[in-house]
Write an enzyme that holds these catalytic residues in place. Structure first.
Site, PDB file in Angstrom:
ATOM      1  N   GLY A   3       2.756  -1.110   4.327  1.00 58.73           N
ATOM      2  CA  GLY A   3       2.781   0.296   3.946  1.00 58.73           C
ATOM      3  C   GLY A   3       4.204   0.756   3.667  1.00 58.73           C
ATOM      4  O   GLY A   3       4.754   0.523   2.585  1.00 58.73           O
ATOM      5  N   GLY A   4       4.828   1.367   4.665  1.00 59.87           N
ATOM      6  CA  GLY A   4       6.139   2.003   4.495  1.00 59.87           C
ATOM      7  C   GLY A   4       7.170   1.134   3.793  1.00 59.87           C
ATOM      8  O   GLY A   4       7.860   1.592   2.873  1.00 59.87           O
ATOM      9  N   GLY A  13       2.559   2.306  10.683  1.00 61.35           N
ATOM     10  CA  GLY A  13       3.491   3.407  10.478  1.00 61.35           C
ATOM     11  C   GLY A  13       4.225   3.834  11.737  1.00 61.35           C
ATOM     12  O   GLY A  13       4.862   4.889  11.763  1.00 61.35           O
ATOM     13  N   HIS A  25      -9.500   1.143   5.009  1.00 64.62           N
ATOM     14  CA  HIS A  25      -8.209   1.304   5.701  1.00 64.62           C
ATOM     15  C   HIS A  25      -8.424   2.236   6.888  1.00 64.62           C
ATOM     16  O   HIS A  25      -9.215   3.178   6.815  1.00 64.62           O
ATOM     17  CB  HIS A  25      -7.168   1.883   4.726  1.00 64.62           C
ATOM     18  N   ASN A  80       0.863  -1.183   0.000  1.00 64.52           N
ATOM     19  CA  ASN A  80       0.000   0.000   0.000  1.00 64.52           C
ATOM     20  C   ASN A  80       0.898   1.231   0.000  1.00 64.52           C
ATOM     21  O   ASN A  80       1.498   1.557   1.018  1.00 64.52           O
ATOM     22  CB  ASN A  80      -0.891  -0.023   1.254  1.00 64.52           C
ATOM     23  N   TRP A  81       0.965   1.884  -1.147  1.00 62.95           N
ATOM     24  CA  TRP A  81       1.875   3.035  -1.261  1.00 62.95           C
ATOM     25  C   TRP A  81       1.310   4.309  -0.636  1.00 62.95           C
ATOM     26  O   TRP A  81       2.003   5.324  -0.575  1.00 62.95           O
ATOM     27  CB  TRP A  81       2.211   3.291  -2.737  1.00 62.95           C
ATOM     28  N   LYS A  82       0.060   4.283  -0.233  1.00 58.68           N
ATOM     29  CA  LYS A  82      -0.580   5.482   0.332  1.00 58.68           C
ATOM     30  C   LYS A  82      -0.351   6.672  -0.615  1.00 58.68           C
ATOM     31  O   LYS A  82      -0.376   6.499  -1.825  1.00 58.68           O
ATOM     32  CB  LYS A  82      -0.062   5.764   1.744  1.00 58.68           C
ATOM     33  N   SER A 125       3.502  -2.174  10.365  1.00 54.28           N
ATOM     34  CA  SER A 125       4.968  -2.171  10.478  1.00 54.28           C
ATOM     35  C   SER A 125       5.598  -3.523  10.149  1.00 54.28           C
ATOM     36  O   SER A 125       6.525  -3.976  10.815  1.00 54.28           O
ATOM     37  CB  SER A 125       5.406  -1.698  11.877  1.00 54.28           C
ATOM     38  N   GLU A 150      -6.794   4.645   7.959  1.00 57.36           N
ATOM     39  CA  GLU A 150      -6.593   6.074   7.662  1.00 57.36           C
ATOM     40  C   GLU A 150      -7.847   6.660   7.013  1.00 57.36           C
ATOM     41  O   GLU A 150      -8.184   7.825   7.231  1.00 57.36           O
ATOM     42  CB  GLU A 150      -5.345   6.250   6.776  1.00 57.36           C
ATOM     43  N   GLU A 208      -5.349  -4.970  10.891  1.00 60.80           N
ATOM     44  CA  GLU A 208      -4.280  -3.987  11.079  1.00 60.80           C
ATOM     45  C   GLU A 208      -4.515  -3.209  12.375  1.00 60.80           C
ATOM     46  O   GLU A 208      -5.328  -2.270  12.391  1.00 60.80           O
ATOM     47  CB  GLU A 208      -4.278  -2.991   9.922  1.00 60.80           C
TER      48      GLU A 208
HETATM   49  C1  PEP Z   1      -0.685   0.077   5.954  1.00 57.25           C
HETATM   50  O1  PEP Z   1      -0.555   1.063   5.264  1.00 57.25           O
HETATM   51  O2  PEP Z   1      -1.711  -0.598   5.849  1.00 57.25           O
HETATM   52  C2  PEP Z   1       0.378  -0.276   6.883  1.00 57.25           C
HETATM   53  C3  PEP Z   1       0.261  -1.380   7.574  1.00 57.25           C
HETATM   54  O3  PEP Z   1       1.455   0.591   6.982  1.00 57.25           O
HETATM   55  P1  PEP Z   1       2.883   0.281   7.663  1.00 57.25           P
HETATM   56  O4  PEP Z   1       3.361  -1.035   7.082  1.00 57.25           O
HETATM   57  O5  PEP Z   1       3.748   1.428   7.265  1.00 57.25           O
HETATM   58  O6  PEP Z   1       2.668   0.155   9.131  1.00 57.25           O
END
Ligand code: PEP
Length: 259
Positions: free
Chosen positions: A240-241, A179, A101, A11-13, A219, A103, A173
């Site tokens: 994500g990251g 993040g 999600h 997930n590049w956000k 993470s 966010e 999640e």
């Molecule tokens: C996400 O964006 O769904 C996520 C889990 O981000 P991260 O891996 O950066 O915690």
């Protein structure tokens, strides 16, 4: 019990313009090998503005990575400034759409009812939803994590048939792990993913529960992916990251080779 193929999703956000996206996909495909694709399904979820470019690279270079989106609206068309419909995504050969999600829920106020409509729109357009659920730190500390996640699963998937639930993906999640660099322990992640599967079993039956794929997200990094992925109810990761760096993401995809 049915065999569940792991799904690792990036997930590049709101990162990578379309030039950067093309470079990132090309680099990722360069570092991945046929062995990786044999064992694991991989999807990338770039911002809307990158979808056409990423689609073109994946298709012209025959890269077996599924194209995903991060969000959509539930209506097919209309006066919804700034929104994109599921049908528009399907026309770009998007096959997986992240829905609900945290966010989107926390920053943009998406409700379980909104999520449910989106899940249905994604399915109606022949794509697969990745429906996210998860608790805040306060909810976890108050002992409400399981109730919250069960409610999100039941309300987000309300009205679906068993075979529809069997084919979709739920991403557990914990919000406090997204993040932040804090990951749930493999045992806690397993317990919550089992909670998701049991909620599915209770409402849609054993076949749906055995088939639905449940990802852990929060993470995920190359160092913790192997232990998380070893858990019996974890069928993949929503990353994500660490998905922004092709080398790091490739090491997560190759989690079987580590440890
Ligand atoms: C996400 O964006 O769904 C996520 C889990 O981000 P991260 O891996 O950066 O915690």
């Amino acid at each position: 019990m049915s065999e569940r193929r792991p799904l690792i999703s990036g997930n590049w956000k709101m990162h990578h313009n379309h030039f950067e996206a093309i470079q990132a996909v090309q680099k990722l495909s360069y570092v991945l090998s046929a062995n990786d694709y044999d064992a694991v399904d991989v999807s990338l979820h770039p911002p809307f503005t990158d979808l056409r470019s990423v689609q073109t690279v994946l298709e012209s270079d025959e890269i077996p990575i599924a194209l995903g989106a991060q969000h959509c609206h539930w209506e097919e068309k209309g006066a919804f400034t700034g929104e994109v419909s599921a049908g528009m995504l399907a026309k770009l050969n998007v096959s997986l759409v992240i829905v609900g999600h945290s966010e989107r829920r926390e920053v943009f106020g998406e409700t379980d009812d909104n999520v449910n409509r989106k899940v249905k729109a994604v399915l109606a357009n022949g794509m697969t939803p990745i429906m996210c659920c998860g608790e805040t730190l306060d909810e976890r500390e108050a002992g409400q994590a399981r109730d919250k996640v069960e409610r999100q699963v039941l309300e987000g998937l309300a009205g679906l048939k068993g075979d529809q639930v069997a084919g979709l993906v739920v991403a557990y999640e914990p919000i406090w792990a997204i993040g932040t660099g804090k990951t749930a322990t493999p045992e806690d992640a397993q317990e919550m993913c089992a909670t998701v599967r049991n909620a599915v079993r209770g409402s849609w039956g054993t076949e749906a529960a055995d088939s639905v794929r449940i990802q852990y997200g929060g993470s995920v990094k190359p160092v913790n992916a192997p232990d998380l992925m070893r858990q019996s109810d974890i069928d993949g990761a929503l990353v994500g990251g660490a998905s922004l760096d092709p080398d790091e993401f490739a090491r997560i995809i190759a989690y079987r080779l580590v440890g």
